[in-house]
Write an enzyme that holds these catalytic residues in place. Structure first.
Site, PDB file in Angstrom:
ATOM      1  N   CYS A 160      -3.792   2.796  -4.745  1.00  8.86           N
ATOM      2  CA  CYS A 160      -4.517   3.581  -3.892  1.00  8.86           C
ATOM      3  C   CYS A 160      -4.787   4.795  -4.298  1.00  8.86           C
ATOM      4  CB  CYS A 160      -4.205   3.196  -2.214  1.00  8.86           C
ATOM      5  SG  CYS A 160      -5.018   4.659  -1.187  1.00  8.86           S
ATOM      6  N   TYR A 203     -14.481   5.211   8.172  1.00 14.06           N
ATOM      7  CA  TYR A 203     -15.088   3.763   7.671  1.00 14.06           C
ATOM      8  C   TYR A 203     -16.698   3.534   8.143  1.00 14.06           C
ATOM      9  CZ  TYR A 203     -10.523   2.087   5.906  1.00 14.06           C
ATOM     10  OH  TYR A 203      -9.534   2.053   5.472  1.00 14.06           O
ATOM     11  N   ASP A 257     -12.697   3.038  -0.926  1.00 18.33           N
ATOM     12  CA  ASP A 257     -11.705   3.408   0.301  1.00 18.33           C
ATOM     13  C   ASP A 257     -12.273   4.666   1.135  1.00 18.33           C
ATOM     14  OD1 ASP A 257      -9.632   3.190   2.144  1.00 18.33           O
ATOM     15  OD2 ASP A 257      -8.358   4.102   0.925  1.00 18.33           O
ATOM     16  N   HIS A 258     -12.358   4.577   2.227  1.00 21.78           N
ATOM     17  CA  HIS A 258     -12.965   5.646   2.950  1.00 21.78           C
ATOM     18  C   HIS A 258     -14.353   6.225   2.714  1.00 21.78           C
ATOM     19  CE1 HIS A 258      -8.718   6.638   4.595  1.00 21.78           C
ATOM     20  NE2 HIS A 258      -8.941   5.410   4.623  1.00 21.78           N
ATOM     21  N   HIS A 291      -7.699   0.519  -3.914  1.00 20.24           N
ATOM     22  CA  HIS A 291      -8.560   1.255  -3.071  1.00 20.24           C
ATOM     23  C   HIS A 291      -8.926   2.341  -4.058  1.00 20.24           C
ATOM     24  CE1 HIS A 291      -6.317   0.145   0.968  1.00 20.24           C
ATOM     25  NE2 HIS A 291      -7.033  -0.884   0.257  1.00 20.24           N
ATOM     26  N   HIS A 350       0.912  -1.323  -0.212  1.00 21.19           N
ATOM     27  CA  HIS A 350      -0.082  -0.026  -0.146  1.00 21.19           C
ATOM     28  C   HIS A 350       0.770   1.310  -0.110  1.00 21.19           C
ATOM     29  CE1 HIS A 350      -2.809   3.156   1.277  1.00 21.19           C
ATOM     30  NE2 HIS A 350      -3.727   2.269   1.384  1.00 21.19           N
TER      31      HIS A 350
HETATM   32  C1  DNO Z   1      -6.460   3.755   5.699  1.00 21.53           C
HETATM   33  C2  DNO Z   1      -5.923   2.558   5.270  1.00 21.53           C
HETATM   34  C3  DNO Z   1      -4.284   2.505   5.630  1.00 21.53           C
HETATM   35  C4  DNO Z   1      -4.272   0.875   4.969  1.00 21.53           C
HETATM   36  C5  DNO Z   1      -2.951   0.352   5.420  1.00 21.53           C
HETATM   37  C6  DNO Z   1      -2.526  -0.634   4.433  1.00 21.53           C
HETATM   38  O1  DNO Z   1      -7.526   3.677   5.738  1.00 21.53           O
HETATM   39  O2  DNO Z   1      -5.851   2.814   3.895  1.00 21.53           O
HETATM   40  O3  DNO Z   1      -4.363   2.146   6.878  1.00 21.53           O
HETATM   41  O4  DNO Z   1      -5.139   0.251   5.594  1.00 21.53           O
HETATM   42  O5  DNO Z   1      -1.896   1.605   5.170  1.00 21.53           O
HETATM   43  O6  DNO Z   1      -1.672  -1.352   5.118  1.00 21.53           O
END
Ligand code: DNO
Length: 399
Positions: free
Chosen positions: A275, A372, A355-356, A302, A237
């Protein structure tokens, strides 16, 4: 017809206020999960994995991706115990593979995982978003952490803005800022104290970006052949934010960094988490271009958008809004799927997660991990799957 991306949702485990039943209603079929209660460096036993696997299965969902098996700090700093931590990591990968969980996300950020300064930044429609305010981090660095040498890293204007910011907040706001920046790993409620954090910083005295990169390559060379044998796809990531903060180096921030990583131990098991939120916080990252050039290595998506501000700050925007052209990104993801299909690869349904998400609607009524929420993430997922369908059909459906 090209298969769809696999729609997944992150779940933090039984203590998560967001239930699996709720996630099922979003339309996601895959779960992104980790055993957050096991400290990094310790083996995930087959029993612990099975327990979690069965909870997810009983809810009618699949544990598709592990996010994350965290990397022990000794691996990042080449410190005492590194080789043992690597051995344990490999055992965990084998145990996961035996349970048929074969996509593993991880990051290589020193000490802190992702960093924000404001977990309740209100947008014009009163939705709550996450924000990274550059002046606040600099203020923390210069005047609260009082990191030696920090003043040399910032321009007089940045220093002035940081001071002005510090003078504008009250004691309570200052405490909140410290707790927000010092929050530890996702899925935990741990917050470092300033003195604990200083201790961690000390361990990086001899680890600059070059050394950290070499330590990452060492880790990859040590684990990738076992991962490949077990059929596990590792996907690193990117750093969030994708630039050094608080004196800590960052080595997973740019396209060049990603190239270095995939070349450090060439294998289909040595891949990337693409991401868009993390990489998108830098204006010089060409996201659609990265997807088209490095897409073959992407095992996990992501999808999220940030709105960049001129001083290096950013906030999390709507999934299809913000500074990243999500249409162009999605189109290149779909073109990558087509390439895989033409090449006879079996990993066309790349797992993706919204993501988020903003806090909207009912999200204000209960506490979730920052970013989340359910409704906000579901809104993102719904927009993304619509975008995917629209692009796919306009590219490949005969009229
Ligand atoms: C945040 C996430 C990060 C991710 C880690 C992956 O919401 O995208 O915390 O889970 O960095 O290792």
């Amino acid at each position: 017809m090209l298969s769809n991306l696999e729609q997944t949702f992150r779940w933090f485990g039984p203590s998560d206020a967001v239930t699996l039943a709720a996630i099922k209603q979003t339309g996601a079929t895959g779960i992104v999960n980790a055993l957050h209660h096991i400290p990094s460096g310790v083996v995930w036993s087959p029993e612990e994995i099975k327990k979690r696997h069965d909870i997810i299965k009983d809810a009618g969902l699949t544990w598709s991706v592990v996010e994350s098996v965290n990397i022990h700090e000794s691996i990042k700093t080449a410190g005492n115990g590194r080789d043992e931590a690597i051995e344990n990591y490999i055992t965990t990968l084998k145990n996961l593979a035996a349970a048929n969980i074969k996509t593993v996300c991880y990051n290589f950020m020193p000490v802190l995982d992702w960093t924000r300064t404001d977990l309740d930044y209100r947008l014009p429609n009163n939705a709550s978003a996450l924000r990274y305010h550059a002046a606040a981090v600099i203020a923390f660095d210069l005047y609260i952490l009082e990191r030696p040498g920090a003043f040399d890293e910032f321009t007089p204007q940045q220093q002035q803005e940081a001071k002005a910011y510090l003078d504008s907040i009250n004691k309570k706001e200052k405490e909140l800022l410290v707790n927000t920046i010092m929050a530890g790993l996702p899925g935990t409620d741990e917050v470092f104290t300033i003195s604990e954090f200083k201790e961690h910083l000390k361990k990086y005295e001899h680890t600059d970006a070059q050394t950290l990169k070499e330590n990452l390559a060492y880790f990859l060379r040590a684990i990738i052949s076992d991962a490949e044998q077990a059929g596990v796809k590792m996907c690193i990531h990117p750093d969030d934010p994708p630039f050094p903060i608080l004196g800590l180096p960052r080595v997973v921030s740019t396209e060049k960094d990603l190239e270095y990583i995939v070349n450090a131990a060439p294998s289909s098991s040595n891949g990337l988490t693409f991401c868009t939120g993390s990489l998108g916080a830098r204006g010089d990252n060409d996201l659609p271009g990265i997807m088209s050039r490095l897409g073959a290595h992407v095992h996990f998506l992501h999808l999220r958008n940030v709105k960049r501000e001129p001083d290096g700050s950013f906030y999390e925007a709507d999934h299809l809004g913000g500074s990243t052209d999500m249409y162009a990104v999605m189109k290149n993801i779909i073109l990558e799927q087509k390439k895989r299909q033409d090449a006879g690869r079996d990993d066309i349904a790349i797992p993706m997660r919204p993501d988020h998400g903003h806090k909207i609607l009912d999200d204000f009524n209960y506490d979730t991990y920052p970013g989340y929420s359910v409704a906000g993430r579901m809104k993102g997922l719904a927009e993304l799957r619509g975008l995917e369908m629209g692009i796919k059909r306009s590219l490949y459906d005969k009229i």
